[in-house]
Design an enzyme around this catalytic site. Structure first.
Site, PDB file in Angstrom:
ATOM      1  N   ARG A  23     -42.069  20.084 -26.316  1.00  0.00           N
ATOM      2  CA  ARG A  23     -43.128  19.206 -26.827  1.00  0.00           C
ATOM      3  C   ARG A  23     -44.387  19.256 -25.961  1.00  0.00           C
ATOM      4  NH1 ARG A  23     -40.845  15.327 -30.494  1.00  0.00           N
ATOM      5  NH2 ARG A  23     -39.770  16.768 -31.866  1.00  0.00           N
ATOM      6  N   ARG A  27     -48.496  14.479 -28.950  1.00  0.00           N
ATOM      7  CA  ARG A  27     -49.284  13.253 -28.924  1.00  0.00           C
ATOM      8  C   ARG A  27     -49.815  12.811 -27.572  1.00  0.00           C
ATOM      9  NH1 ARG A  27     -50.279  10.413 -33.246  1.00  0.00           N
ATOM     10  NH2 ARG A  27     -49.133  11.038 -35.094  1.00  0.00           N
ATOM     11  N   ARG A  36     -54.773  15.252 -35.317  1.00  0.00           N
ATOM     12  CA  ARG A  36     -53.854  14.538 -36.215  1.00  0.00           C
ATOM     13  C   ARG A  36     -54.532  13.419 -36.993  1.00  0.00           C
ATOM     14  NH1 ARG A  36     -50.542  13.454 -38.459  1.00  0.00           N
ATOM     15  NH2 ARG A  36     -48.602  12.642 -37.618  1.00  0.00           N
ATOM     16  N   ASP A  72     -41.960  22.433 -37.005  1.00  0.00           N
ATOM     17  CA  ASP A  72     -40.890  21.457 -36.826  1.00  0.00           C
ATOM     18  C   ASP A  72     -39.572  22.102 -37.247  1.00  0.00           C
ATOM     19  OD1 ASP A  72     -40.275  18.589 -36.117  1.00  0.00           O
ATOM     20  OD2 ASP A  72     -39.246  18.764 -38.034  1.00  0.00           O
TER      21      ASP A  72
HETATM   22  O1  1CP Z   1     -44.501  21.771 -28.273  1.00  0.00           O
HETATM   23  C1  1CP Z   1     -43.440  21.904 -28.886  1.00  0.00           C
HETATM   24  O2  1CP Z   1     -42.330  21.626 -28.383  1.00  0.00           O
HETATM   25  C2  1CP Z   1     -43.469  22.566 -30.252  1.00  0.00           C
HETATM   26  C3  1CP Z   1     -43.335  21.814 -31.419  1.00  0.00           C
HETATM   27  C4  1CP Z   1     -42.092  21.110 -31.900  1.00  0.00           C
HETATM   28  C5  1CP Z   1     -40.743  21.419 -31.766  1.00  0.00           C
HETATM   29  C6  1CP Z   1     -40.110  22.497 -30.919  1.00  0.00           C
HETATM   30  C7  1CP Z   1     -42.167  20.003 -32.748  1.00  0.00           C
HETATM   31  C8  1CP Z   1     -43.390  19.374 -33.152  1.00  0.00           C
HETATM   32  N1  1CP Z   1     -40.921  19.683 -33.182  1.00  0.00           N
HETATM   33  C9  1CP Z   1     -40.025  20.504 -32.580  1.00  0.00           C
HETATM   34  C10 1CP Z   1     -38.586  20.545 -32.769  1.00  0.00           C
HETATM   35  C11 1CP Z   1     -37.906  19.324 -33.209  1.00  0.00           C
HETATM   36  N2  1CP Z   1     -38.247  18.456 -34.214  1.00  0.00           N
HETATM   37  C12 1CP Z   1     -36.662  18.900 -32.696  1.00  0.00           C
HETATM   38  C13 1CP Z   1     -35.916  19.618 -31.635  1.00  0.00           C
HETATM   39  C14 1CP Z   1     -36.470  19.231 -30.308  1.00  0.00           C
HETATM   40  C15 1CP Z   1     -36.153  17.859 -29.822  1.00  0.00           C
HETATM   41  O3  1CP Z   1     -34.959  17.554 -29.710  1.00  0.00           O
HETATM   42  O4  1CP Z   1     -37.084  17.125 -29.530  1.00  0.00           O
HETATM   43  C16 1CP Z   1     -36.267  17.756 -33.375  1.00  0.00           C
HETATM   44  C17 1CP Z   1     -35.010  16.955 -33.187  1.00  0.00           C
HETATM   45  C18 1CP Z   1     -37.277  17.483 -34.316  1.00  0.00           C
HETATM   46  C19 1CP Z   1     -37.286  16.381 -35.253  1.00  0.00           C
HETATM   47  C20 1CP Z   1     -38.513  15.591 -35.070  1.00  0.00           C
HETATM   48  N3  1CP Z   1     -39.704  15.977 -35.596  1.00  0.00           N
HETATM   49  C21 1CP Z   1     -38.698  14.426 -34.321  1.00  0.00           C
HETATM   50  C22 1CP Z   1     -37.603  13.714 -33.535  1.00  0.00           C
HETATM   51  C23 1CP Z   1     -37.118  12.537 -34.288  1.00  0.00           C
HETATM   52  C24 1CP Z   1     -35.762  12.050 -33.849  1.00  0.00           C
HETATM   53  O5  1CP Z   1     -34.798  12.313 -34.579  1.00  0.00           O
HETATM   54  O6  1CP Z   1     -35.675  11.393 -32.808  1.00  0.00           O
HETATM   55  C25 1CP Z   1     -40.035  14.072 -34.441  1.00  0.00           C
HETATM   56  C26 1CP Z   1     -40.736  12.895 -33.862  1.00  0.00           C
HETATM   57  C27 1CP Z   1     -40.649  15.064 -35.234  1.00  0.00           C
HETATM   58  C28 1CP Z   1     -42.076  15.201 -35.584  1.00  0.00           C
HETATM   59  C29 1CP Z   1     -42.781  16.102 -34.687  1.00  0.00           C
HETATM   60  N4  1CP Z   1     -42.432  17.419 -34.482  1.00  0.00           N
HETATM   61  C30 1CP Z   1     -43.328  17.981 -33.591  1.00  0.00           C
HETATM   62  C31 1CP Z   1     -44.288  16.988 -33.253  1.00  0.00           C
HETATM   63  C32 1CP Z   1     -45.451  17.196 -32.334  1.00  0.00           C
HETATM   64  C33 1CP Z   1     -43.918  15.817 -33.930  1.00  0.00           C
HETATM   65  C34 1CP Z   1     -44.650  14.500 -33.918  1.00  0.00           C
HETATM   66  C35 1CP Z   1     -45.495  14.497 -35.125  1.00  0.00           C
HETATM   67  C36 1CP Z   1     -46.793  13.812 -35.038  1.00  0.00           C
HETATM   68  O7  1CP Z   1     -47.743  14.315 -34.437  1.00  0.00           O
HETATM   69  O8  1CP Z   1     -46.868  12.765 -35.657  1.00  0.00           O
END
Ligand code: 1CP
Length: 344
Positions: A23, A27, A36, A72
């Site tokens: 990540r 944010r 965003r 994602d």
């Molecule tokens: O910088 C990076 O790491 C690249 C981008 C990335 C990656 C690798 C994003 C952007 N998502 C992911 C993978 C991801 N998405 C995972 C595996 C990694 C982890 O465990 O954190 C998971 C479980 C998700 C699911 C997800 N998508 C969540 C987690 C929710 C939960 O179940 O607790 C969230 C908040 C998202 C949305 C998301 N994905 C990525 C971002 C930057 C965001 C936030 C979106 C926004 O800006 O509103």
């Protein structure tokens, strides 16, 4: 090209410990928040120029040794027509959860060139622009299935586990379908220019070793065996999954990404010889800087004698973290790990 990350992933000698953060695009960055305000999450990933900019921003700002594709884990499923919303403060929400094997089969096969051309174009752009390797990624079958079956994030995965225990044939079909999708998706990212890939199995630590072996491992063996046909470095991540390390050690994967609950030395002590990635508690990014540096220093001291270590967090960066903190940590990791090597 700065290849320190790839060298460490292959257990080759490196001048300093490479670092990147899960990540690292997100944010906590004012620039990301500004983008965003104008674009939804999936809007960004559908626009290769913008998506490449978001992916490379932390590389420029922090000086990290790898970039990770901005997308994602739900991206390929959404591309096949699954309805998914990214809800602020929650994560992916699926209004119409999967209730049977055939629900998923209805989505059909992923053909990356047809279904996710914007992802491949983003990777191609980044391959030309970046001076560090690009890490492509995908969600692992269990973690994807948990969102599909629960309908969103969950604490205990009871619905997912109930499905797995009560309908093992349907479960196997779902794992198979998701594993095949993941292989196609990752191979296309590698062909487009990703030098490494990370498979996120964030929530699989909810399962026992026995259940992991029975219900998950065949899909993971399938994914990593298929990726062995490529040149890319492969990384496997989960949180709270140290009890699964013996199973992981049997997988044909290069790097194991561990969280902060177990120290790398303890992992080595258990006979795990693969390259390790991790594992600073991301909450330490909210601690006073001297404490953060002290903990990072201890981690580097501990791993200095271990060939093949990649510095990362045990999980993703929180939105509350100040960008200056991550920059200071990155500089510290590079500088201190250089001094450690000079002492040898
Ligand atoms: O910088 C990076 O790491 C690249 C981008 C990335 C990656 C690798 C994003 C952007 N998502 C992911 C993978 C991801 N998405 C995972 C595996 C990694 C982890 O465990 O954190 C998971 C479980 C998700 C699911 C997800 N998508 C969540 C987690 C929710 C939960 O179940 O607790 C969230 C908040 C998202 C949305 C998301 N994905 C990525 C971002 C930057 C965001 C936030 C979106 C926004 O800006 O509103």
């Amino acid at each position: 090209m700065n290849h320190v990350f790839l060298k460490a992933a292959r257990k080759e000698a490196v001048p300093y410990t490479p670092v990147w953060y899960m990540r690292q695009a997100g944010r906590y960055q004012p620039e990301y928040r500004a983008i965003r305000e104008k674009h939804s999450f999936f809007d960004i990933s559908h626009q290769p120029e913008l998506c490449a900019r978001v992916t490379s921003l932390p590389v420029k700002q922090l000086g990290v040794d790898a970039a990770i594709l901005f997308a994602d884990i739900m991206t390929p499923l959404k591309a096949r027509g699954l309805s998914v919303d990214i809800v602020e403060g929650v994560g992916p929400v699926i209004p119409d959860p999967v209730r049977s094997g055939s629900d998923l089969a209805k989505l059909g096969e992923l053909v990356p060139e047809r279904d996710v051309p914007y992802v491949l174009e983003t990777v191609e752009r980044l391959r030309k622009q970046l001076e560090v390797p690009l890490i492509g990624f995908a969600g692992a079958p269990f973690t994807l299935a948990s969102y599909l079956i629960e309908g969103g994030p969950s604490k205990d995965y009871h619905r997912t586990k109930a499905f797995m225990y009560r309908r093992p044939d349907d479960w196997a079909a779902i794992m198979n379908h998701l594993a095949e999708m993941t292989v196609r998706y990752l191979k296309a990212q590698i062909d487009a220019g990703a030098a490494a890939i990370q498979v996120f199995d964030s929530w699989v630590g909810a399962l026992s070793s026995e259940d992991y072996r029975t219900y998950i491992m065949p899909a993971m063996v399938g994914i990593f065996s298929a990726l062995k046909e490529t040149e890319a470095v492969t990384i496997y991540f989960a949180a709270g999954a140290a009890h699964l390390l013996h199973e992981w050690n049997e997988l044909p994967v290069d790097v194991l990404s561990i969280d902060w609950r177990t120290s790398p030395a303890a992992v080595r002590g258990r006979g795990i010889a693969k390259v390790l990635q991790g594992n600073l508690d991301p909450a330490l990014l909210l601690a006073p800087l001297p404490l953060l540096k002290e903990r990072a220093r201890r981690l580097l001291d501990e791993t200095n004698g271990i060939p093949g270590f990649i510095f990362n967090l045990g999980h993703g960066v929180f939105p509350e973290v100040r960008p200056e903190t991550l920059k200071a940590l990155t500089d510290f990791i590079h500088d201190y790990s250089k001094t450690l090597r000079e002492q040898v």
